[in-house]
Enzyme design. Sequence first.
Site, short mmCIF file in Angstrom:
data_model
loop_
_atom_site.label_atom_id
_atom_site.label_comp_id
_atom_site.label_asym_id
_atom_site.label_seq_id
_atom_site.Cartn_x
_atom_site.Cartn_y
_atom_site.Cartn_z
N TYR A 101 0.31 -1.17 0.50
CA TYR A 101 -0.15 0.20 0.07
C TYR A 101 0.70 1.46 -0.53
O TYR A 101 1.67 1.59 0.56
CB TYR A 101 -0.45 0.03 0.92
N LYS A 149 -15.72 42.16 43.19
CA LYS A 149 -17.35 41.44 42.29
C LYS A 149 -16.81 41.25 41.26
O LYS A 149 -17.61 39.86 40.26
CB LYS A 149 -18.27 43.11 42.75
#
EC number: 4.3.1.24
Length: 729
Positions: free
Chosen positions: A77, A443
Amino acid sequence: MSSRPLLKLALSLHDRLDELCSRGQIALVGYGLDVAAVAAVARHECFPIVDDEEVIARLNESTEILERSCRGSTMIYGVHTGFGGSADTRPDDSSGLGRGLMQLLQTGVLVVENLNISGPSTPQIMMPQSMPSSWTKATTAVRINQCVRGHSAIRHQTVKSLLKLVATQITPIVPLRGSISASGDLMPLSYIAGTLEGSPDIYVTKGSGKSAKIISAHEALGEIGMKPLLLGPREGLGLVNGTATSAATASLAVLDAIQLTLLSTGLTCLVSEGMAARVEWLHPFIAETRPHPGQGEVAAIMRAFLKGSRLVSGLEGEANAHLHTLNVRPDEGLPQDRYPLRTSPQWLGPQFEDLLLAHSQITIELNSTSDNPLTNLKTGAMHHGGNFQATSITSAVEKIRTSLQMVGKLLFSQCTEMINHQMNAGLPPNLAADDPSASFCCKGLDINIAAYQSELSYLSNSISNHVQSAEMHNQAVNSLAFLSTRYTIKAIELLGMMVAGVLYAACQAMDLRVMHATFLDTTTSTLQKAIADLLPNGFKSDDVEKSLATAVQGLRNAWWNNAGSDASERCSITAIAFVQVLCDPSKYHTDTHKEDICLDLTAKEMRQLQDDVRLHLSKAYHKHHSAFLEKPTTEEYIGKGSKALYLWTRQDLGIPMNRGLIDHPSPENLKEPGSVGKRTIGSYVSMIYQGIQDGRLFKRFATASREVGLGDGGVNGTRKRAYADYETP
C-alpha cells in the site's frame, strides 16, 4: 504504589524539563520519550538529535526491507497503490506517488496574515488560522521519534533533514484545522513534509522572537544550504501517516493540566485559610475508610500545605494547638464547611486518577509506531493495519478536558463563596478592604470567573461523538484526536485564568482575615483593660471580670457578623452588642450560668458606655487598618505551603493587597511622568496568569512541596519507575 503518584510524577517531569533545558538537546531513540522532553523542544528551544548507531542501523535495515519488498511480487500500500478509498488504483509510475500524496493533503486554510504575504487583509478574522510554532516543533520531534523505531521505512537522510529544520529554527506554518486524526494527522504533517520538498508555496517561520521572518520553504532551505528532498518510495506516506500532531499537542496539554490541577489543590488551601475553614475533613481516617488513591493524595497534600496555619482549625495532631487562640471567625453558623471545601479531596481525587491514566496513554503513544504498512525488522515482512487511528489520544484528552471542567467548577464555587459576605464567615463583601459602600474590589472577578467557567463547561463536552464519515467512507470512523486536543488546550487556558483570579482573591481574603482577626485580638485585650475606667463608679472589678469573657466573645461575633457594614456602623453595632451582653449574658447565650454577673446600668449609662466603646473601637480599628495596609502580617499566620504561594504573589510578583478605592489607577496618582503608577485588578491577575503560563508559579509550588516534606520525585527515582513499562523498542 506511591501514596502521592500524581505529585511525584509532576515533580519528576518538572525536574526532567529543567534538566533538558540546561542540556539543550534530547536524543531520540524511538522509546523513552516523555512529555517533558516534548515540552522542552516545543517551548524552550531544546533540539532533538539522532546519533545512536543502533537507531541508524534500524533505519537502514527498514529501508532495505522495503526495497527488497518492492522488487518482489508483494503488493504494498502506498507504493503500488493509490491512497485511502482510491487504493484500488495501480499507478504505472510509483515515483510520482509522493508528490500526488502531498497535493491531495496540502489543502488547509491559511490567510495572508498567517503568511505575511501581500493580499487583501481579512479584518474579520479574529483568530490565527495556523498552528502555534511550538506545536509544530513538538510535532516534528514526535514524528521523528516514531519513525526512528524502524517500522516506517524512512531513510536516515530524511530524519537528518527533519532534525536540521528544528536545529536551524525553520518551522513550517501549518493550518490549524483540517485533521480528523484517522489515518493519522495527514494534513498537518504534509506541510512539514512539503517543507522538506522545498515547496515554494509552503511557508515557514525562520528564527524566533523579534528576529523571526516568514519565507517560503524553498527560500528557507536555500538559506541553510539544504537541498530539497526527493521523497523515496513510501516516504511521503511514512512522514504523514501518523499521530504525531495529536500526540505532541496532547503531551503539552497533559503536562499543563497536571500542573494546574496540583496548583488548584494548593489554591484550595489558600481559600480554606481565607475562609477560616474547619478542616477536620482532611483527617487521614476519612480517606482510609474510602481508599481511592486520588482522594488520599489530595488530602495528604493539603494537610502538608496547611501545617502550622493559625487560620484553620481541625488539623489532627497539632503540636502548636496553643497558637490557635486567634479568633478568626464567628462561633455561630454552620458547624461544617460547605461542600466546595469539605469535599474537595473527594472532588479532586478522581481527577488525579484520570490525569495519571491520560498521561500513561499519551506516553505510550509517544513511543509507539503509528503508520501503515509497518516493517517488521525481525521477519522482514510488511504488515498492513491501522496504527494511525489516534483514539487513544482522544480517550486521554477527553478525560483531561472533563477533569479541567471539574477542577474549574470547584474553584468557581470556592471563589464565589469566598467573595460573598453572607457565606464567607465574616469577611467583607467583595473582599473590600475599605468601606463596602465605597469599594467593590473582587465583584468583577466573580463575574469573570463565572464567564470562564461557562466557557470551560461548554468545551468539556465530548468531541468524539461528533465523528463524520470521510474520504469515500473509507475513514468512516475517525478519532478527532487533534480537534479534541485543541479544545483541551483552550480549556487549559481558561482554567489558568480561573486559577489566576482565584489566587488573587484568596490572597486578599487571607489578608483581610488576618487584619480583622488581629484587630479583634489586640483591641479586645486593650478594651478589657480599659473597661473599668469606662464603667460608672460603684462596680466591683470582680463582677466586671466575670462578665467580660462572655461580652468579649459577643463583641467578636458582632464584628464578624456585621462585615457588610461600613466601619462606623460596624463599630456602633459591635459596641451595642458588647454592652448588651456585658449587662445581660443571656443576650449571648441562653444557658446563663450562676457565675455570670449582670451589670445593672441605667439606660443613660448604657448609652454612654456604648458610645465610649464605639469610640474606642473606631480609633483602634482605623489605626490598625492603616498599619496593616502599610505592612500586612499575613505570612505569620498561614500554613507553610500556602505561604509559598502567597509570597510568590505578594513578593515575587509585587502584587499588593488591594486597599480599596484608593488603589484605582487614575492620571492623578501617577508618581511621576511616564510611570505606570497603580494597576487595575485585571492587570494584577494578568501578571499571575503570565506566571502560570511560563511555569514560574508551578516552580514555586514544586519547591514548596519538597519543603513541606511531600517527596522528591527526582528524575532518578520516580521517573524511572513511571516509565519502566514504556522503555522498550
